[in-house]
Design a protein around this motif. Structure first.
Motif, PDB file in Angstrom:
ATOM      1  N   ASN A 182       0.665  -0.927   0.107  1.00 30.16           N
ATOM      2  CA  ASN A 182      -0.472   0.077  -0.395  1.00 30.16           C
ATOM      3  C   ASN A 182       0.346   1.197   0.220  1.00 30.16           C
ATOM      4  O   ASN A 182       0.337   2.564  -0.897  1.00 30.16           O
ATOM      5  N   ASP A 220       5.620   5.797   6.337  1.00 39.05           N
ATOM      6  CA  ASP A 220       5.904   5.713   4.635  1.00 39.05           C
ATOM      7  C   ASP A 220       5.650   7.822   4.021  1.00 39.05           C
ATOM      8  O   ASP A 220       5.651   8.180   4.873  1.00 39.05           O
ATOM      9  N   VAL A 276     -11.170   3.065   4.943  1.00 36.37           N
ATOM     10  CA  VAL A 276     -10.512   2.210   5.477  1.00 36.37           C
ATOM     11  C   VAL A 276      -9.941   1.281   6.051  1.00 36.37           C
ATOM     12  O   VAL A 276      -9.888  -0.060   5.252  1.00 36.37           O
ATOM     13  N   THR A 290     -12.579   0.944  -0.627  1.00 40.29           N
ATOM     14  CA  THR A 290     -10.797   0.782  -1.872  1.00 40.29           C
ATOM     15  C   THR A 290     -10.889   2.362  -3.282  1.00 40.29           C
ATOM     16  O   THR A 290     -11.641   2.489  -3.334  1.00 40.29           O
ATOM     17  N   SER A 291      -9.955   2.601  -3.055  1.00 35.70           N
ATOM     18  CA  SER A 291     -10.122   3.735  -3.904  1.00 35.70           C
ATOM     19  C   SER A 291      -9.296   2.741  -5.563  1.00 35.70           C
ATOM     20  O   SER A 291      -9.384   3.324  -6.855  1.00 35.70           O
ATOM     21  N   ARG A 305     -11.005  -3.803  -8.739  1.00 42.00           N
ATOM     22  CA  ARG A 305     -11.489  -4.191  -8.131  1.00 42.00           C
ATOM     23  C   ARG A 305     -12.248  -3.314  -6.647  1.00 42.00           C
ATOM     24  O   ARG A 305     -11.644  -2.045  -6.400  1.00 42.00           O
ATOM     25  N   THR A 349      -3.546  -7.821  -3.281  1.00 38.61           N
ATOM     26  CA  THR A 349      -3.525  -8.489  -1.823  1.00 38.61           C
ATOM     27  C   THR A 349      -4.131 -10.395  -2.497  1.00 38.61           C
ATOM     28  O   THR A 349      -3.954 -11.847  -1.639  1.00 38.61           O
TER      29      THR A 349
HETATM   30  N1  LIG Z   1       0.194   3.938   2.930  1.00 40.82           N
HETATM   31  C1  LIG Z   1      -1.211   4.357   2.357  1.00 40.82           C
HETATM   32  N2  LIG Z   1      -0.730   5.900   1.785  1.00 40.82           N
HETATM   33  C2  LIG Z   1      -2.157   6.049   1.220  1.00 40.82           C
HETATM   34  N3  LIG Z   1      -3.858   5.175   1.096  1.00 40.82           N
HETATM   35  C3  LIG Z   1      -3.185   4.001   1.720  1.00 40.82           C
HETATM   36  C4  LIG Z   1      -2.512   3.272   1.965  1.00 40.82           C
HETATM   37  N4  LIG Z   1      -2.542   2.269   2.873  1.00 40.82           N
HETATM   38  C5  LIG Z   1      -3.712   2.630   2.358  1.00 40.82           C
HETATM   39  N5  LIG Z   1      -4.052   3.003   1.474  1.00 40.82           N
HETATM   40  C6  LIG Z   1      -5.239   2.904   1.485  1.00 40.82           C
HETATM   41  O1  LIG Z   1      -6.668   2.301   1.598  1.00 40.82           O
HETATM   42  C7  LIG Z   1      -6.940   1.894   0.121  1.00 40.82           C
HETATM   43  C8  LIG Z   1      -7.519   0.087   1.586  1.00 40.82           C
HETATM   44  O2  LIG Z   1      -6.173  -0.663   1.786  1.00 40.82           O
HETATM   45  P1  LIG Z   1      -5.823  -2.235   1.750  1.00 40.82           P
HETATM   46  O3  LIG Z   1      -5.051  -2.914   1.441  1.00 40.82           O
HETATM   47  O4  LIG Z   1      -7.189  -2.699   2.052  1.00 40.82           O
HETATM   48  O5  LIG Z   1      -6.608  -2.743   0.376  1.00 40.82           O
HETATM   49  P2  LIG Z   1      -5.926  -2.224  -1.184  1.00 40.82           P
HETATM   50  O6  LIG Z   1      -5.163  -1.716  -1.262  1.00 40.82           O
HETATM   51  O7  LIG Z   1      -6.937  -1.521  -2.100  1.00 40.82           O
HETATM   52  O8  LIG Z   1      -6.873  -3.845  -1.482  1.00 40.82           O
HETATM   53  P3  LIG Z   1      -5.898  -5.091  -1.608  1.00 40.82           P
HETATM   54  O9  LIG Z   1      -6.898  -5.743  -1.041  1.00 40.82           O
HETATM   55  O10 LIG Z   1      -4.806  -5.390  -3.474  1.00 40.82           O
HETATM   56  O11 LIG Z   1      -4.876  -4.575  -0.832  1.00 40.82           O
HETATM   57  C9  LIG Z   1      -6.115   1.174  -0.855  1.00 40.82           C
HETATM   58  O12 LIG Z   1      -7.033   0.993  -2.224  1.00 40.82           O
HETATM   59  C10 LIG Z   1      -6.368   3.159  -0.736  1.00 40.82           C
HETATM   60  O13 LIG Z   1      -6.552   3.869  -1.365  1.00 40.82           O
END
Ligand SMILES: Nc1ncnc2c1ncn2[C@@H]1O[C@H](COP(=O)(O)OP(=O)(O)OP(=O)(O)O)[C@@H](O)[C@H]1O
Ligand code: FES
Ligand SMILES: [Mg+2]
Lengths: 192, 123
Positions: free
Chosen positions: A14, A42, A55, A61-62, A66, B38
């Motif tokens: 992320n 980060d 979140v 999710t952004s 998916r 993920t």
């Molecule tokens: N370190 C970060 N900096 C900025 N935005 C973040 C950060 N961590 C998470 N996010 C935001 O939160 C959302 C959700 O994160 P999460 O890991 O739960 O799912 P994802 O990354 O969208 O999908 P995946 O299930 O593939 O990990 C991200 O899509 C992003 O928009």
């Protein structure tokens, strides 16, 4: 996911996706307080308060491909099931700090797993990012900063076979030296 | 960082790598990319990545650049691996477990032959 190290990989992804230039992954095992604390920090694009709140909810999710973000909610649920918590501190344009803690001895706590593997793979696969890894246990600390290594290597790739071996062994020996000192402390306290 | 391993040692390895690079005539730049969203991680992308790095070390494959990428939007095909050799078009492989990763490294990265039955066709 069955391992904390896999969750850390996912959380760090992320940070990478948020265009961070510097990422720190810290693991802190405190046997005495019976806590296991992990921090991923980060300087990526960050999130506003509203986004942070959503979140941790599985229906946010952004991403466009998916609808459901899994990483953070899954880890949060796991931590809370072990007398722990997951907190996110974030500021738009400045970065994000995710902190997650477990009760170390909790029966449901998943194992830490292959932390070295997680670090090693992130380091090699995202060479443009400045990585800092920290592992602490009972007074010992291993701090790995990739900057001097990259400076020395210049344009030689981290995925050169001999460099891979060097990096893997550096991480292994560093973590092992801390775990060793932890065992020593344990042994001496048993004698006492 | 505690001086577990020295930068002097690293310097030596770097010189050797540079030496190898100079000796190499066919400068085909090879890039191997593993999707690590993920879904990918849940499907075993981490083990796949590990197998790729292991085969670079074990077979001493100089000049291969390994990268990660986030989600590729094809959950059911994870773990996904892409191989790009020199100027040839990028080849995308699906459901790459550790065994198939080793096979792709051997046949495509080393041997130069695309492993057709593992390719995701319409990508
Ligand atoms: N370190 C970060 N900096 C900025 N935005 C973040 C950060 N961590 C998470 N996010 C935001 O939160 C959302 C959700 O994160 P999460 O890991 O739960 O799912 P994802 O990354 O969208 O999908 P995946 O299930 O593939 O990990 C991200 O899509 C992003 O928009
Ligand atoms: S969401 Fe499943 S592969 Fe990206
Ligand atoms: Mg994620």
């Amino acid at each position: 996911m069955r391992e904390i190290a896999l969750h850390l990989l996912d959380i760090a992804e992320n940070s990478v996706a948020a265009c961070a230039r510097d990422i720190t992954i810290a693991v802190d095992e405190d046997a005495r307080k019976d806590r296991l604390l992990m921090i991923v920090e980060d300087n990526g694009k960050g999130m506003d308060e509203d986004m942070v709140a959503r979140v941790v909810d599985p229906f946010v999710t952004s991403r466009t491909t998916r609808k459901v973000g899994l990483g953070i909610p899954l880890l949060k649920a796991a931590a809370e099931g072990c007398n722990g918590y997951l907190h996110i501190n974030s500021a738009v344009g400045r970065g994000t700090r995710l902190e997650v803690e477990f009760q170390r001895s909790h029966i449901d706590r998943m194992p830490l797993g292959d932390l070295i593997g997680t670090w090693f793979e992130l380091l090699v696969a995202w060479p443009q990012i400045h990585w800092i890894f920290r592992y602490r246990a009972s007074g010992g600390e291993f701090l790995f900063d990739d900057a001097p290594i990259k400076k020395e290597l210049g344009d030689v790739s981290l995925s050169e076979p001999s460099i891979l071996t060097y990096l893997r062994e550096t991480l292994q020996e560093g973590v092992k030296s801390v775990q060793k000192s932890q065992e020593d402390i344990h042994a001496s306290s048993q004698i006492a | 960082m505690p001086a577990v391993k020295s930068l002097d040692e690293l310097r030596k390895l770097k010189e050797e790598a540079l030496e190898k690079r100079r000796a190499k005539t066919t400068a085909g730049n090879i890039q191997v990319t593993v999707a690590m969203g993920t879904c990918g991680i849940a499907a075993g992308a981490r083990e796949t990545m590990r197998a790729i790095l292991d085969s670079i070390e074990a077979d001493n494959l100089s000049g291969v650049v390994v990268k990660q990428t986030g989600c590729m939007g094809m959950c059911e095909m994870e773990p996904i691996v892409q191989v790009e050799v020199g100027g040839a078009p990028k080849v995308t492989y699906g459901k790459v477990n550790t065994e198939l990763a080793r096979r792709i490294m051997k046949e495509h990265v080393v041997g130069g032959h695309v492993v057709n039955e593992l390719v995701i066709p319409a990508y």
